[in-house]
Motif scaffolding. Structure first.
Motif, PDB file in Angstrom:
ATOM      1  N   VAL A 111       2.758  34.800  25.964  1.00 16.77           N
ATOM      2  CA  VAL A 111       2.985  34.742  24.519  1.00 16.77           C
ATOM      3  C   VAL A 111       3.262  36.149  23.980  1.00 16.77           C
ATOM      4  CG1 VAL A 111       1.893  34.281  22.291  1.00 16.77           C
ATOM      5  CG2 VAL A 111       1.690  32.619  24.154  1.00 16.77           C
ATOM      6  N   GLU A 112       2.512  37.119  24.478  1.00 16.47           N
ATOM      7  CA  GLU A 112       2.667  38.507  24.022  1.00 16.47           C
ATOM      8  C   GLU A 112       4.072  39.037  24.279  1.00 16.47           C
ATOM      9  OE1 GLU A 112       0.841  42.915  25.163  1.00 16.47           O
ATOM     10  OE2 GLU A 112      -0.276  41.115  25.697  1.00 16.47           O
ATOM     11  N   ILE A 113       4.684  38.633  25.407  1.00 18.65           N
ATOM     12  CA  ILE A 113       6.020  39.146  25.731  1.00 18.65           C
ATOM     13  C   ILE A 113       7.126  38.181  25.302  1.00 18.65           C
ATOM     14  CG2 ILE A 113       5.165  40.572  27.616  1.00 18.65           C
ATOM     15  CD1 ILE A 113       6.158  38.501  29.608  1.00 18.65           C
ATOM     16  N   GLY A 114       6.758  37.153  24.526  1.00 14.69           N
ATOM     17  CA  GLY A 114       7.760  36.280  23.930  1.00 14.69           C
ATOM     18  C   GLY A 114       8.307  35.194  24.826  1.00 14.69           C
ATOM     19  N   VAL A 115       7.531  34.776  25.820  1.00 16.52           N
ATOM     20  CA  VAL A 115       7.968  33.711  26.725  1.00 16.52           C
ATOM     21  C   VAL A 115       7.595  32.351  26.124  1.00 16.52           C
ATOM     22  CG1 VAL A 115       7.566  32.666  28.989  1.00 16.52           C
ATOM     23  CG2 VAL A 115       7.830  35.147  28.777  1.00 16.52           C
ATOM     24  N   PRO A 116       8.516  31.394  26.084  1.00 19.18           N
ATOM     25  CA  PRO A 116       8.201  30.077  25.499  1.00 19.18           C
ATOM     26  C   PRO A 116       7.209  29.297  26.363  1.00 19.18           C
ATOM     27  CG  PRO A 116      10.399  30.059  26.493  1.00 19.18           C
ATOM     28  CD  PRO A 116       9.930  31.481  26.526  1.00 19.18           C
ATOM     29  N   CYS A 117       6.112  28.856  25.739  1.00 19.78           N
ATOM     30  CA  CYS A 117       5.043  28.126  26.435  1.00 19.78           C
ATOM     31  C   CYS A 117       4.633  26.913  25.603  1.00 19.78           C
ATOM     32  CB  CYS A 117       3.806  29.023  26.617  1.00 19.78           C
ATOM     33  SG  CYS A 117       4.043  30.467  27.651  1.00 19.78           S
ATOM     34  N   PRO A 118       3.972  25.938  26.222  1.00 21.62           N
ATOM     35  CA  PRO A 118       3.361  24.868  25.423  1.00 21.62           C
ATOM     36  C   PRO A 118       2.289  25.443  24.502  1.00 21.62           C
ATOM     37  CG  PRO A 118       3.410  24.305  27.776  1.00 21.62           C
ATOM     38  CD  PRO A 118       3.767  25.750  27.674  1.00 21.62           C
ATOM     39  N   ARG A 119       2.039  24.762  23.372  1.00 22.17           N
ATOM     40  CA  ARG A 119       0.930  25.166  22.511  1.00 22.17           C
ATOM     41  C   ARG A 119      -0.374  24.997  23.274  1.00 22.17           C
ATOM     42  NH1 ARG A 119       2.178  21.531  17.338  1.00 22.17           N
ATOM     43  NH2 ARG A 119       2.892  20.146  19.039  1.00 22.17           N
ATOM     44  N   HIS A 120      -1.287  25.939  23.089  1.00 23.79           N
ATOM     45  CA  HIS A 120      -2.470  25.968  23.948  1.00 23.79           C
ATOM     46  C   HIS A 120      -3.564  26.810  23.308  1.00 23.79           C
ATOM     47  CE1 HIS A 120      -0.256  29.675  24.724  1.00 23.79           C
ATOM     48  NE2 HIS A 120      -1.449  30.214  24.956  1.00 23.79           N
ATOM     49  N   ARG A 121      -4.775  26.690  23.809  1.00 26.80           N
ATOM     50  CA  ARG A 121      -5.859  27.642  23.562  1.00 26.80           C
ATOM     51  C   ARG A 121      -7.049  27.296  24.438  1.00 26.80           C
ATOM     52  NH1 ARG A 121      -9.962  25.826  20.077  1.00 26.80           N
ATOM     53  NH2 ARG A 121      -9.424  24.156  18.605  1.00 26.80           N
ATOM     54  N   ILE A 122      -7.919  28.288  24.646  1.00 32.96           N
ATOM     55  CA  ILE A 122      -9.176  28.063  25.359  1.00 32.96           C
ATOM     56  C   ILE A 122     -10.090  27.234  24.465  1.00 32.96           C
ATOM     57  CG2 ILE A 122     -11.185  29.166  26.401  1.00 32.96           C
ATOM     58  CD1 ILE A 122      -8.694  29.669  27.987  1.00 32.96           C
ATOM     59  N   VAL A 123     -10.749  26.224  25.069  1.00 33.34           N
ATOM     60  CA  VAL A 123     -11.632  25.338  24.301  1.00 33.34           C
ATOM     61  C   VAL A 123     -13.050  25.409  24.872  1.00 33.34           C
ATOM     62  CG1 VAL A 123      -9.899  23.744  23.411  1.00 33.34           C
ATOM     63  CG2 VAL A 123     -10.787  23.429  25.735  1.00 33.34           C
ATOM     64  N   ALA A 124     -14.025  25.196  23.990  1.00 32.82           N
ATOM     65  CA  ALA A 124     -15.427  25.395  24.364  1.00 32.82           C
ATOM     66  C   ALA A 124     -16.131  24.119  24.791  1.00 32.82           C
ATOM     67  CB  ALA A 124     -16.185  26.026  23.191  1.00 32.82           C
ATOM     68  N   ASP A 125     -15.724  22.973  24.223  1.00 34.80           N
ATOM     69  CA  ASP A 125     -16.406  21.708  24.518  1.00 34.80           C
ATOM     70  C   ASP A 125     -15.506  20.564  24.063  1.00 34.80           C
ATOM     71  OD1 ASP A 125     -16.672  21.680  21.707  1.00 34.80           O
ATOM     72  OD2 ASP A 125     -18.709  22.478  21.809  1.00 34.80           O
ATOM     73  N   ALA A 126     -16.007  19.337  24.219  1.00 32.39           N
ATOM     74  CA  ALA A 126     -15.198  18.163  23.882  1.00 32.39           C
ATOM     75  C   ALA A 126     -14.847  18.134  22.403  1.00 32.39           C
ATOM     76  CB  ALA A 126     -15.937  16.885  24.282  1.00 32.39           C
ATOM     77  N   ALA A 127     -15.752  18.588  21.542  1.00 28.72           N
ATOM     78  CA  ALA A 127     -15.457  18.623  20.107  1.00 28.72           C
ATOM     79  C   ALA A 127     -14.311  19.587  19.821  1.00 28.72           C
ATOM     80  CB  ALA A 127     -16.703  19.030  19.328  1.00 28.72           C
ATOM     81  N   ASP A 128     -14.300  20.703  20.529  1.00 29.55           N
ATOM     82  CA  ASP A 128     -13.224  21.685  20.367  1.00 29.55           C
ATOM     83  C   ASP A 128     -11.899  21.111  20.854  1.00 29.55           C
ATOM     84  OD1 ASP A 128     -12.234  24.097  19.526  1.00 29.55           O
ATOM     85  OD2 ASP A 128     -12.911  25.248  21.279  1.00 29.55           O
TER      86      ASP A 128
END
Length: 379
Positions: A111-128
């Motif tokens: 993401v930092e270098i501008g490469v197209p990726c799926p939307r994403h993030r690190i998640v903490a638990d099922a609620a997240d």
């Protein structure tokens, strides 16, 4: 003149085939393998049996090696740093390899270098996970352990908050990604040397069955020159920006609206490049050897209009050698590559390559041979 010694960490089939590519060049290999029965340990003459997770073992192994490279991405980052501090050339280096080791690090850097990726993030638990799903237009979403997954392992297709509980039981960080609406999976394979020379192979189509690569078609059928060029340029840019030395496989989604998104990175020879053994002027394995030794890279162009690779998976037919008579007689152009592994259901034990001018015929030949070797086709 003393020919160099390449130290290969990991004794799987990738090490076996990389060693094979070095033989005509007179390159000597030293192997760090888990067991004497591992695929590469059966054919390399200089084998050390040991644990790649132990720094002292790695240091002892590195003595006498001119360069260290890898069959897998699992050597601890801090151990690679220590070897580098000892003056051992590590290729790819730890600062590059961490992007193949840790999916969270990879996504952040891309993401930092501008490469197209799926939307994403690190998640903490099922609620997240449920909160993330709301951000990306709802369930289903994809969950991945940030380290250690391969061939569909460590990956979950999650349809609800309840289904999201399981990935967290292992106690490791989990990456959530949107489910991409894609038409097919592609792979762009490139090789880069320390002095900056780089080559790009034709973009291929990769077909998966139950999360495992089943078939690779080179080049990808009906892929526009524009999108093919974008994929190759993207892979070359990633290799340069991450300072990858050796082979880099960039696994891609081709979306239904005509874009490409990066799915995964592998910094070693890769299943999507096995076709190049028989279908390219210079195979991925030969070019990986050249790259880690900083030799001029070979021509990556295809030898035939179409090349198809099919993986041979273990089934209920353990004696695959008996199938050679039929396969070789039926198709004298067939190329069989076996890994010396015990046959277990679903395990990759080899692959076949076919090539020619008619894609339908080339596909049928590869699928028939792979199926006959496995025992799912009997005539």
């Amino acid at each position: 003149m003393t020919f160099p010694v390449v130290g290969m960490v990991g004794g799987g089939q990738l090490a076996r085939m990389t060693h094979e590519a070095g033989i005509p060049l007179g390159i000597r290999f030293k192997l760090l393998s888990d067991t004497p029965q591992d695929s590469a340990a059966q054919v390399v003459s200089d084998v050390v049996i040991g644990d790649y997770r132990d720094l002292d073992t790695l240091r002892d192994f590195a003595r006498g090696c001119d360069v260290i490279t890898f069959d897998h991405e699992h050597v601890p980052f801090e151990h690679l740093r220590a070897l580098e501090a000892d003056g051992i050339p590590i290729r790819p280096g730890p600062d590059a390899l961490v992007h193949a080791q840790d999916k969270g690090v990879m996504r952040a850097r891309l993401v930092e270098i501008g490469v197209p990726c799926p939307r994403h993030r690190i998640v903490a638990d099922a609620a997240d996970v449920a909160a993330f799903a709301q951000e990306v237009d709802g369930f289903p979403v994809i969950l991945k352990t940030v380290r250690g997954g391969y061939d569909g392992k460590g990956v979950w297709f999650v349809r609800s908050r309840e289904e999201a509980e399981e990935p967290f039981r292992a106690g490791v960080p989990v990456l959530a990604e949107e489910k991409v609406d894609f038409s097919r999976e592609l792979a762009a394979n490139v090789v880069r040397s320390p002095h900056g020379q780089a080559v790009a192979y034709p973009v291929v189509e990769s077909r998966q069955v139950d999360g495992v690569c089943d078939t690779v078609i080179a080049p990808a059928p009906d892929l526009s020159e524009e999108l093919s060029g974008q994929a190759q340029e993207l892979a070359l840019r990633i290799a340069a920006d991450l300072d990858v030395i050796g082979h880099l496989a960039v696994e891609l989604f081709e979306t239904t609206d005509g874009r490409i998104l990066v799915n995964e990175l592998a910094m070693r020879p890769h299943n999507s490049g096995h076709w190049s053994q028989d279908g390219a002027v210079t195979s991925q394995f030969a070019n990986h050897v050249r790259a880690v030794l900083d030799l001029p890279l070979g021509d990556p162009r295809p030898r035939a209009t179409w090349t198809v690779m099919c993986n041979v998976l273990g089934g209920d037919y353990p004696d695959m050698y008996q199938a050679y008579l039929h396969c070789m007689a039926r198709d004298p152009q067939l190329k069989i590559h076996m890994y010396g592994k015990d046959v277990k259901p679903g395990r990759k034990v080899g692959h076949v390559n076919t090539y020619g001018d008619d894609l339908a015929e080339v596909l049928e030949r590869a699928r028939h041979a792979a199926g006959y070797l496995r025992g799912t086709i009997t005539e």
